[in-house]
Every structure is written in structure tokens, then in C-alpha cells.
Design a protein around this motif. Structure first.
Motif, PDB file in Angstrom:
ATOM      1  N   ASN A   1       0.819  -1.204   0.000  1.00 23.59           N
ATOM      2  CA  ASN A   1       0.000   0.000   0.000  1.00 23.59           C
ATOM      3  C   ASN A   1       0.858   1.261   0.000  1.00 23.59           C
ATOM      4  N   GLU A   2       1.898   1.259   0.821  1.00 25.27           N
ATOM      5  CA  GLU A   2       2.778   2.419   0.896  1.00 25.27           C
ATOM      6  C   GLU A   2       3.521   2.613  -0.419  1.00 25.27           C
ATOM      7  N   GLU A   3       3.952   1.512  -1.038  1.00 30.88           N
ATOM      8  CA  GLU A   3       4.656   1.599  -2.315  1.00 30.88           C
ATOM      9  C   GLU A   3       3.743   2.175  -3.391  1.00 30.88           C
ATOM     10  N   LEU A   4       2.472   1.812  -3.376  1.00 37.91           N
ATOM     11  CA  LEU A   4       1.531   2.340  -4.350  1.00 37.91           C
ATOM     12  C   LEU A   4       1.406   3.853  -4.211  1.00 37.91           C
ATOM     13  N   LEU A   5       1.234   4.332  -2.981  1.00 31.67           N
ATOM     14  CA  LEU A   5       1.042   5.761  -2.771  1.00 31.67           C
ATOM     15  C   LEU A   5       2.302   6.557  -3.082  1.00 31.67           C
ATOM     16  N   GLU A   6       3.464   5.928  -3.021  1.00 32.79           N
ATOM     17  CA  GLU A   6       4.708   6.623  -3.354  1.00 32.79           C
ATOM     18  C   GLU A   6       4.803   6.946  -4.839  1.00 32.79           C
ATOM     19  N   ARG A   7       3.933   6.362  -5.636  1.00 35.77           N
ATOM     20  CA  ARG A   7       3.923   6.682  -7.067  1.00 35.77           C
ATOM     21  C   ARG A   7       3.340   8.066  -7.330  1.00 35.77           C
ATOM     22  N   ILE A   8       2.694   8.641  -6.332  1.00 35.08           N
ATOM     23  CA  ILE A   8       2.175  10.003  -6.445  1.00 35.08           C
ATOM     24  C   ILE A   8       3.245  10.968  -5.936  1.00 35.08           C
ATOM     25  N   PHE A   9       3.632  11.925  -6.797  1.00 36.36           N
ATOM     26  CA  PHE A   9       4.668  12.852  -6.342  1.00 36.36           C
ATOM     27  C   PHE A   9       4.118  14.227  -5.989  1.00 36.36           C
TER      28      PHE A   9
ATOM     29  N   THR B   1      -7.945   5.329   0.269  1.00 37.43           N
ATOM     30  CA  THR B   1      -8.400   3.988  -0.110  1.00 37.43           C
ATOM     31  C   THR B   1      -8.684   3.920  -1.609  1.00 37.43           C
ATOM     32  N   TRP B   2      -9.348   4.944  -2.130  1.00 38.25           N
ATOM     33  CA  TRP B   2      -9.662   4.984  -3.566  1.00 38.25           C
ATOM     34  C   TRP B   2      -8.395   5.026  -4.407  1.00 38.25           C
ATOM     35  N   LEU B   3      -7.417   5.831  -3.977  1.00 43.33           N
ATOM     36  CA  LEU B   3      -6.164   5.939  -4.715  1.00 43.33           C
ATOM     37  C   LEU B   3      -5.433   4.598  -4.769  1.00 43.33           C
ATOM     38  N   ARG B   4      -5.389   3.909  -3.647  1.00 42.00           N
ATOM     39  CA  ARG B   4      -4.724   2.604  -3.631  1.00 42.00           C
ATOM     40  C   ARG B   4      -5.388   1.645  -4.624  1.00 42.00           C
ATOM     41  N   GLU B   5      -6.715   1.638  -4.644  1.00 38.98           N
ATOM     42  CA  GLU B   5      -7.424   0.743  -5.548  1.00 38.98           C
ATOM     43  C   GLU B   5      -7.147   1.098  -7.006  1.00 38.98           C
ATOM     44  N   GLU B   6      -7.150   2.387  -7.327  1.00 43.83           N
ATOM     45  CA  GLU B   6      -6.906   2.823  -8.704  1.00 43.83           C
ATOM     46  C   GLU B   6      -5.477   2.505  -9.128  1.00 43.83           C
ATOM     47  N   LEU B   7      -4.522   2.754  -8.247  1.00 42.23           N
ATOM     48  CA  LEU B   7      -3.122   2.489  -8.571  1.00 42.23           C
ATOM     49  C   LEU B   7      -2.855   1.001  -8.685  1.00 42.23           C
ATOM     50  N   LEU B   8      -3.525   0.208  -7.877  1.00 37.62           N
ATOM     51  CA  LEU B   8      -3.362  -1.243  -7.953  1.00 37.62           C
ATOM     52  C   LEU B   8      -3.909  -1.765  -9.277  1.00 37.62           C
ATOM     53  N   LYS B   9      -5.074  -1.247  -9.721  1.00 36.85           N
ATOM     54  CA  LYS B   9      -5.636  -1.664 -11.005  1.00 36.85           C
ATOM     55  C   LYS B   9      -4.690  -1.305 -12.142  1.00 36.85           C
ATOM     56  N   THR B  10      -4.113  -0.109 -12.086  1.00 37.22           N
ATOM     57  CA  THR B  10      -3.184   0.316 -13.127  1.00 37.22           C
ATOM     58  C   THR B  10      -1.945  -0.562 -13.148  1.00 37.22           C
TER      59      THR B  10
END
Length: 217
Positions: free
Chosen positions: A8-16, A97-106
Motif C-alpha cells: 500500500n505504501e509503495e503504491l502511494l509513493e507513485r504520487i509525487f 483507499t480509492w487511490l490505492r485501488e486505482e493504482l493497484l488496477k493500473t
């Protein structure tokens, strides 16, 4: 089994960075968190955020991810308002939560795409000569003078809003800005303004001539 927390943390790190948009674009600076962007729309500096407020997350791979406005804009009938500050903790948790789901789908889509002939691009690049001269037709195009007005200023959010109000009135313009439209790839004008303001502006101008009625009317 590895913990889901590092993922989860790795996913959110994709946002700069994040950005907040109001009708007059008062917040051009990049922001570190969604909460900071939300607080911009809640501040006294924000101009009509309930009508055109937007928050966008920018990813390190160059993509922009608009945050759905239903997280931070309250809509009741024909009236709307930015959520009050006391709701920020709840809103930020829901958006995360929404961001994690969207980034995981991508990530899943990109991972599948990378397994299809992964060496194909490298093969093509190896065959290219970076020092090859440009073709004559490309050189001629680059040195061609301007004919007419090829370069125009991109319309601002305020420009689009003013024309929309003239065409539809304030109440209908507010609703139109937030409603998906088939000529905008089934996105709302609010979302399309971020990436293609000229397209939204052109659509409003067409409506002013009667070429298209407001979607949903």
C-alpha cells in the motif's frame, strides 16, 4: 504471507504531487498531500470551488489522476458546497483507499502488458540510427511559417464558466460542468478542463450556436 502494508505504501509513493484547482486557478503550486489540496479549496482564497473545484494527483510516470469530486463536494439538489474542515479526516481516509485501488488496477494492467513481447521495443530501438538526418518533408514542415492563427491561448476555467453561464444560466451551468458528456469521452467538463480545456470551450461555444443542447436537458 507478506504484509499488505508495504504494498500500500509503495503504491502511494507513485504520487509525487497534488494540485487544487478553483475557477480562477489560485493554487498553481504543487502540494505534497491530498489534505493540503482540500484545504486550499476550503480556504477564503478559493473562488467558487463548489462549481469547478478540482483536485488532481500527479504520478511519477507522467499521468494525472483526477480525484472524483464526490469525495470533497457535497451536492444537495441544485446546491453544492465543499465539505467542511471537520470532515477532513474521513474524506482523506476515503480518498487514500480509492487511490490505492486505482493504482493497484493500473499496476495490474501494466504488469500484464509487459509480458507481451517485452523485447519488441528494444529490438526496434536497436534498429534505429539516432544520427540519421531528418527527411526533407519533416525539415520543410519545421521551417514552415504560420498561416492564420495556429497558436492560440488556452482558455481558462473562468473563460469556460462565463460562457457556460451565458448559454445555460448559473444553475444549469453548474450541473452541466459536473455531468458526463458523450462528446468528452463520457467525462465531465470539470475533469476534461484539466487536460483539454480547448475541447470543453469548443463544446460550450457549439452549444451557444444551438449545435448541441446541454447534455441531460
Amino acid at each position: 504471507m507478506p504484509s499488505a502494508q508495504p504494498l500500500n505504501e509503495e503504491l502511494l509513493e507513485r504520487i509525487f504531487a497534488y494540485r487544487a484547482f478553483d475557477l480562477r486557478d489560485h493554487f498553481p503550486q504543487p502540494l505534497e498531500t491530498f489534505r493540503q489540496a482540500l484545504e486550499c479549496l476550503q480556504s477564503d482564497e478559493s473562488y467558487l470551488p463548489d462549481m469547478s473545484g478540482e483536485i488532481v494527483a500527479y504520478l511519477r510516470d507522467g499521468r494525472a489522476l483526477p480525484i472524483p469530486e464526490y469525495f470533497f463536494i457535497l451536492q444537495v439538489g441544485n446546491s453544492s458546497a465543499v465539505v467542511p474542515p471537520q470532515e477532513n479526516d474521513y474524506v482523506c481516509a476515503a480518498v487514500e483507499t480509492w487511490l490505492r485501488e486505482e493504482l493497484l488496477k493500473t499496476s495490474t494492467v501494466l504488469e500484464k502488458a509487459s509480458t507481451v513481447r517485452p523485447a519488441r521495443l528494444n529490438i526496434l530501438l536497436d534498429q534505429c540510427d539516432p544520427h540519421a538526418p531528418e527527411p526533407d518533408d519533416i525539415q520543410a514542415w519545421q521551417h514552415m511559417g504560420n498561416v492564420g492563427r495556429e497558436i492560440i491561448d488556452s482558455p481558462s476555467r473562468e473563460d469556460i464558466w462565463e460562457v457556460a453561464v451565458q448559454v445555460m444560466g448559473e444553475v444549469h451551468a453548474r450541473r452541466w460542468m459536473k455531468t458526463t458528456h458523450p462528446l468528452l469521452d463520457c467525462k465531465s467538463p470539470n475533469l476534461c478542463i484539466v487536460t483539454d480545456p480547448a475541447r470543453v470551450y469548443g463544446l460550450v461555444l457549439q452549444m451557444s450556436t444551438g449545435a448541441h443542447a446541454p447534455h441531460g436537458e
